[in-house]
Each structure stands twice: as C-alpha cells, then as structure tokens.
Design an enzyme around this catalytic site. Structure first.
Site, PDB file in Angstrom:
ATOM      1  N   HIS A 393       0.829  -1.211   0.000  1.00 57.16           N
ATOM      2  CA  HIS A 393       0.000   0.000   0.000  1.00 57.16           C
ATOM      3  C   HIS A 393       0.866   1.264   0.000  1.00 57.16           C
ATOM      4  O   HIS A 393       0.713   2.138  -0.861  1.00 57.16           O
ATOM      5  CB  HIS A 393      -0.904  -0.037   1.242  1.00 57.16           C
ATOM      6  CG  HIS A 393      -1.774   1.162   1.415  1.00 57.16           C
ATOM      7  ND1 HIS A 393      -3.125   1.161   1.133  1.00 57.16           N
ATOM      8  CD2 HIS A 393      -1.500   2.426   1.863  1.00 57.16           C
ATOM      9  CE1 HIS A 393      -3.634   2.353   1.379  1.00 57.16           C
ATOM     10  NE2 HIS A 393      -2.678   3.146   1.833  1.00 57.16           N
ATOM     11  N   GLU A 394       1.775   1.355   0.963  1.00 61.95           N
ATOM     12  CA  GLU A 394       2.605   2.557   1.064  1.00 61.95           C
ATOM     13  C   GLU A 394       3.574   2.670  -0.105  1.00 61.95           C
ATOM     14  O   GLU A 394       3.933   3.778  -0.519  1.00 61.95           O
ATOM     15  CB  GLU A 394       3.349   2.575   2.404  1.00 61.95           C
ATOM     16  CG  GLU A 394       2.463   2.555   3.640  1.00 61.95           C
ATOM     17  CD  GLU A 394       1.472   3.706   3.699  1.00 61.95           C
ATOM     18  OE1 GLU A 394       1.676   4.725   3.007  1.00 61.95           O
ATOM     19  OE2 GLU A 394       0.473   3.587   4.442  1.00 61.95           O
ATOM     20  N   HIS A 397       1.879   4.514  -2.823  1.00 58.49           N
ATOM     21  CA  HIS A 397       2.032   5.959  -2.644  1.00 58.49           C
ATOM     22  C   HIS A 397       3.418   6.414  -3.111  1.00 58.49           C
ATOM     23  O   HIS A 397       3.568   7.420  -3.804  1.00 58.49           O
ATOM     24  CB  HIS A 397       1.880   6.324  -1.169  1.00 58.49           C
ATOM     25  CG  HIS A 397       0.479   6.297  -0.660  1.00 58.49           C
ATOM     26  ND1 HIS A 397      -0.545   6.988  -1.271  1.00 58.49           N
ATOM     27  CD2 HIS A 397      -0.065   5.688   0.429  1.00 58.49           C
ATOM     28  CE1 HIS A 397      -1.667   6.796  -0.582  1.00 58.49           C
ATOM     29  NE2 HIS A 397      -1.399   6.009   0.449  1.00 58.49           N
ATOM     30  N   HIS A 400       3.852   6.364  -6.838  1.00 62.52           N
ATOM     31  CA  HIS A 400       3.065   7.443  -7.416  1.00 62.52           C
ATOM     32  C   HIS A 400       3.857   8.748  -7.330  1.00 62.52           C
ATOM     33  O   HIS A 400       3.982   9.502  -8.309  1.00 62.52           O
ATOM     34  CB  HIS A 400       1.741   7.563  -6.656  1.00 62.52           C
ATOM     35  CG  HIS A 400       0.685   8.336  -7.370  1.00 62.52           C
ATOM     36  ND1 HIS A 400      -0.557   8.583  -6.824  1.00 62.52           N
ATOM     37  CD2 HIS A 400       0.671   8.953  -8.581  1.00 62.52           C
ATOM     38  CE1 HIS A 400      -1.285   9.285  -7.668  1.00 62.52           C
ATOM     39  NE2 HIS A 400      -0.559   9.534  -8.751  1.00 62.52           N
TER      40      HIS A 400
END
Length: 604
Positions: A393-394, A397, A400
């Site tokens: 998940h992180e 980020h 991105h």
C-alpha cells in the site's frame, strides 16, 4: 521483527530505519538550510503589491514561490520524520516545532500571492501568458487559484489566517502527541498460554485481536479501548476544536459548509461523497452476510465485535519477515513493468523505509515525499501478512510520488488525496490477485488470502464510509451549534456502528474507542477518499492484471500525472468515471465474487 519488548530508537538496526541523511546530514544542517529559506522569503515579500503589474513580476513571483516550497518541503519533512521516529525525544519534538513554526510564519508572509493573482484582470492575464512563454508551466496552477476567487480573502485577511495556521492546527498536534506518546495500554497476556505478559501497543494490537484464543483477544481489545474511554472527554475536546476550526475557516472563506470547502479546491462534486454513502448503504447486506458467515463458521454465539478478526483458516498463515515481504511485494508488482520494479528497488535498497516499531515511534503507516529527494515510508512491521499489504500500500504511494516527480514540475508533482489512495489500494488488489494465483491449490491458504481481501474491502470501503458518515454528521452538528461532547459523539457513532455491523455482531466494550482512535479525522474529509479510491483501484487493477488493451499504459500515465489536472479528469483518462456509481457497482461485484468463493471453499 516483532518483539515482546519494544527497543529504544538507538538500538534498532540501521537497515530497518530510514536514512534521513538523504535529506540533511544533521539537525544543524537542516537549521542552516531553513535560515537560508527564510532569507529567500524575506526577498520574496518585496514583490508584495507588484505581482500583477507585469508578466515578468508574475513569473518571478511564481518561480520564487516554487523554489521556496521545494526547500520548505525538504526542511519540514526532515523535522516531521525526526519527530515521528521517536515522539518521546524532546530534541526531535523541538526541532519539528521550530520548522512548523517557521512554516506558519512563511505562510503568513507569502499570503499576498494568491489575492494578487486573483486581482489580475482576465484580459491582462491572457496577454501576460502570450508575452511570457515561461508562464505556460503555471497555467493550470493559475486557473485553480482564480477559480477560487470567491473564497480568497484580502491580503491582510490571508496574512492573518496564515499567521493563525499553527494555532488552527494545534488540535491535530495535540491529538497525535496524546495518541502516540502518552497513551499506555498496559500489559496483556501473550498468545503462548504460558502466562507471560507483554506490553500492548498500536503496532502489535492486531496480533492479539486475531488470536484463536478468545480470552486473549477480549483482554487485548478491552485493554486497547480503556485509555480512550478514560480520556474520552479530552479526545472529544480535541476533535471538537479541530472541526470547529475547519468550519470557521470555511465560513470565513464564504463556503456553505466544511465539506464544500474541503472538496472544492480539486473540483470534486459533493455528489461523489453522497453517491458513495448511498451505494455503500445499498450494499450493506453483503457486509452483514460476511459477518453472519464468520459467526456460523467459528461457532460463536454471541459473536462479539472482538471476534471479527479471527482468521477463518484457523491460524495466521503466510507470515512474512520484512525481507520476505519486500520480495513478495516486488514479485507481485512486477506485472507493472521494469520501470516500476526499478523504482521499488530504489525504495527497498536505499533505506527509504522505517520498518521496525520502537519506543515512542508514531503508530500506523504512511508515505511522505520530498520533490528534491525521494519518498519516505513509515511502517510498524509485525511479521504478519497484513504488514506486507501495508508495505504494498505505502509503496503504491511512494511510486506514485516517484513517477510524478520524474514527469511533473514540483507544483504538480503531489497528487491530491483523491488520487493518492488509488495508487496505494491498487497495489493491495494486485497483491491479492498474485497470492490467489500463487496458492491456487492450497485450500487453507486460499481461504486465508480471500479473507485478507474481503477484510481489506471491508476496512477500506465499508469502514471508511462509516467513518465518513460519522465525520460529516459531526461537521454538520458543529456548524449548527452543537458542542461535540463525548456523549454526543458516542451517540452518533453508536448508531452507525449498529447499522454497519448488522444483526450478527454483538457490541462489546466502549464505542468511544471506535471514533477516538482515528487520526484521519484530523485530516479534514480525508476518509471518504479511501473508499472511492479502493473502488476505482479495483477497476484499474483488474484491467492491468488481466492484461486488457492499454490498461498498463493508461495506469502509468495516471502515475505520472501527479496533480497536473483535476482528479476527476485524470481518472477519466485512466478509464474510471467517478461522476456516477458504476465504478462502485463494479467494485461491489468483485467483493461479492470473493464472498462467493470463500463460501464455496468453506462448504467443500
């Protein structure tokens, strides 16, 4: 990596800590850089009253503003990460306080910029853009600022609000200090049946709440809730103060509500929020069906809230160390191509991640990026598969940020929150598809993985929408003159808890904890975006995993777009239209499919 006793920060191995020297060699070096930035700000203020007088002045102001923001970001993040590494250290807290205070002062001193941009005559601005080609880079930024014309105040009023930023944000800082540094959850019995007691923490709580031993999970759940209940009035006051400050700022800026103010900057229609709540409520029977299934399979009647996280597979499978978690994440996300894999290897090998839990470390997980350096990730690793999901998940980020920084100037490199959570939850969906394929012939592993997927869906779409309903009701109540006391917050939260958990789940303990422990309520209409993002990410990840035409190419364009357009438009270009409910209908279709699959396996 999980230990019975939390290590002090200085005893955590270096390879498990982020390398803050990627930002500054020392605290002193950061302070010296901050002083140079403040001098640059002093020079910038000389443009006050002259920003719109010529194309050259407008360009000089925008370029100077950009440089100052880049420098301040690097300095602020350094102080922020130093504090979060160990919130009990006075030196780190003081350093963060210094840079946060400077940021507040800078905000006040530079507040003249937007009002002066808004004041430029439209015809004159068109001519400036024609006369000075370098202004083309800032065209979208100028458009966004000028579209907020009705909500930008006078120069003096903006300076006043800028100067008040630190005070207006105080409730958030107080909450985080209380939650991360001062709460003591006490000692609880471990899961080994030997009578040993260990300290309960934010980081290890899930290990106890997923225990097969009902006494262990009940003791841990009630122990975790206790300090929140004991301090319920304090937590209510901090939340009331925060929401009051947000509503006040919305009113001052001539918005109808705090929600309109929060969503308008990125042109998110409020109907997106309402459509989410409506669609989730329509699909609550699927959630109730899931809880009823767990109750039946586990033979628990009554089925308490603290029983929800017990794995149906009968044990905690697929445990992974930090190293194994990185390998699994890298393998799963290889479907995104060599450039994405190369970015992940930078993240893993160059110590962008702070992995181990230590005394005083901020709870949870997050990613924060620095345009002139790299992203940083905070984790609190527990060797559970859940931690690998948090890493994926992180890392979503982080990548991105990584690709946006490579393809956008700094003023567009940060994706707005509405987009940021798409990249993170996209990775969770890909990890699930990868694991289901890898363990296709292992019934127990499939049950465990499917439950991880279902739990992720529940936690991200259902739970975050529950939080979003609570948040919006709290904002509306405060705006209408209601003081948000602990009793009032318990009341509105209790009604939502009963609605979402449904008839199969019996409440236990205190309902205070389920609103007091949520730090995202101090991020101002943040939580609903987890739900919209997960639904959008479900559609995008399905396309990439199934190798649909142009799906991977479009997703990389999304990653590289940053905040260079309004979020609704960027997602449309990636293939998801957020202005209707079809993306939610598709997401709930995937959820129902997973539910059908696990029911079939449990019957076999």
């Amino acid at each position: 990596m999980a230990t019975e006793k939390l290590l002090p920060r200085d005893q955590v191995p270096e390879q498990l800590k982020w390398n803050l020297k990627l930002l500054f060699e020392s605290d002193e070096a950061m302070k010296a850089a901050l002083q140079k930035t403040l001098q640059r700000v002093a020079e910038f203020t000389q443009l006050s009253g002259h920003v719109g007088s010529s194309a050259a002045n407008l360009l000089a102001a925008l370029q100077s503003d950009k440089l100052i923001n880049e420098e301040l970001e690097r300095e602020y993040v350094y102080g922020f990460l130093r504090r979060d590494s160990d919130t009990t250290k006075g030196q780190a807290a003081s350093l963060y306080g210094e840079v946060a205070n400077a940021l507040s002062q800078v905000s006040a001193k530079m507040a003249f910029l937007e009002p002066e941009i808004v004041a430029i005559d439209e015809t004159e601005l068109v001519q400036y853009l024609a006369d000075e080609p370098k202004l083309g880079e800032f065209k979208f930024m100028l458009t966004k600022i000028r579209q907020q014309k009705a909500h930008i105040l006078s120069d003096k009023e903006e300076q006043l609000l800028g100067r008040a930023n630190k005070s207006l944000d105080a409730a958030d800082d107080i909450y985080n200090t209380l939650n991360d540094a001062d709460l003591d959850f006490g000692m609880v019995h471990d899961d080994n049946g030997n009578g040993n007691e260990v300290p309960l923490t934010h980081g290890n709580r899930s290990q106890f709440t997923e225990s097969q031993n009902r006494d262990v999970r009940r003791e841990a759940t009630l122990a975790y809730e206790k300090p929140y209940h004991n301090l319920r009035n304090t937590f209510a006051q901090t939340l009331n103060s925060f929401i009051s400050s947000q509503n006040m700022q919305a009113e001052v800026r001539h918005y109808q509500s705090g929600r309109e103010a929060a969503l308008s900057g990125e042109q998110i229609p409020e109907s997106v929020y309402d459509t989410l709540v409506k669609s989730v409520n329509e699909h609550l029977p699927l959630l109730h069906r899931w809880y009823a299934l767990k109750k039946k399979v586990l033979h628990l009647d009554p089925f308490y809230k603290y029983d929800i996280n017990v794995p149906l597979a009968g044990q905690d499978l697929l445990k992974t160390t930090f190293e194994q978690g990185k390998e699994m994440t890298l393998d799963a996300l290889s479907v995104l191509g060599p450039d994405y894999v190369a970015g992940l290897k930078h993240e893993f090998n160059e110590r962008w991640i702070d992995a181990a839990e230590n005394k005083g470390k901020r709870s949870g997980g997050y990613q924060v990026s620095v345009y002139t350096a790299n992203p940083f990730i905070l984790l609190n690793w527990t060797d559970k598969l859940y931690s690998t999901y948090v890493l994926a998940h992180e890392s979503g980020h982080a990548m991105h940020s990584y690709f946006s920084q490579q393809n956008q100037p700094s003023e567009y490199a940060d994706a707005p929150i509405f987009l940021a959570e798409v990249a993170s939850t996209f990775n969770e969906n890909i990890l699930t598809d990868y694991l289901l394929e890898k363990y296709a012939n292992d019934k127990q592993a499939l049950i465990f993985i499917l439950e991880q997927s279902i739990s992720g869906f529940v936690g991200t779409i259902y739970r975050q929408t529950q939080f979003a309903e609570f948040e919006h009701q709290a904002y509306q109540a405060e705006q209408n003159g209601q003081t948000l006391t602990a009793d009032y917050l318990d009341q509105i939260n209790g009604e939502l808890v009963n609605k979402y958990y449904g008839p199969a789940v019996t409440e236990s303990g205190t309902i205070t904890q389920s609103w007091a422990y949520v730090p995202h309520f101090y991020m101002n209409y943040y939580v609903y975006q987890y739900a919209t993002s997960w639904a959008a990410a479900t559609a995008l990840s399905q396309g990439v995993w199934q190798h649909d035409d142009h799906a991977l190419e479009n997703y990389h364009k999304f990653l590289s777009a940053g905040g260079s357009d309004y979020p609704i438009e960027i997602l449309k270009q990636a293939g998801v239209d957020m202005t209707n409910d079809q993306y939610l209908v598709r997401a709930f279709g995937v959820f129902e499919k997973r539910l059908n699959e696990i029911e079939k396996l449990l019957r076999a």
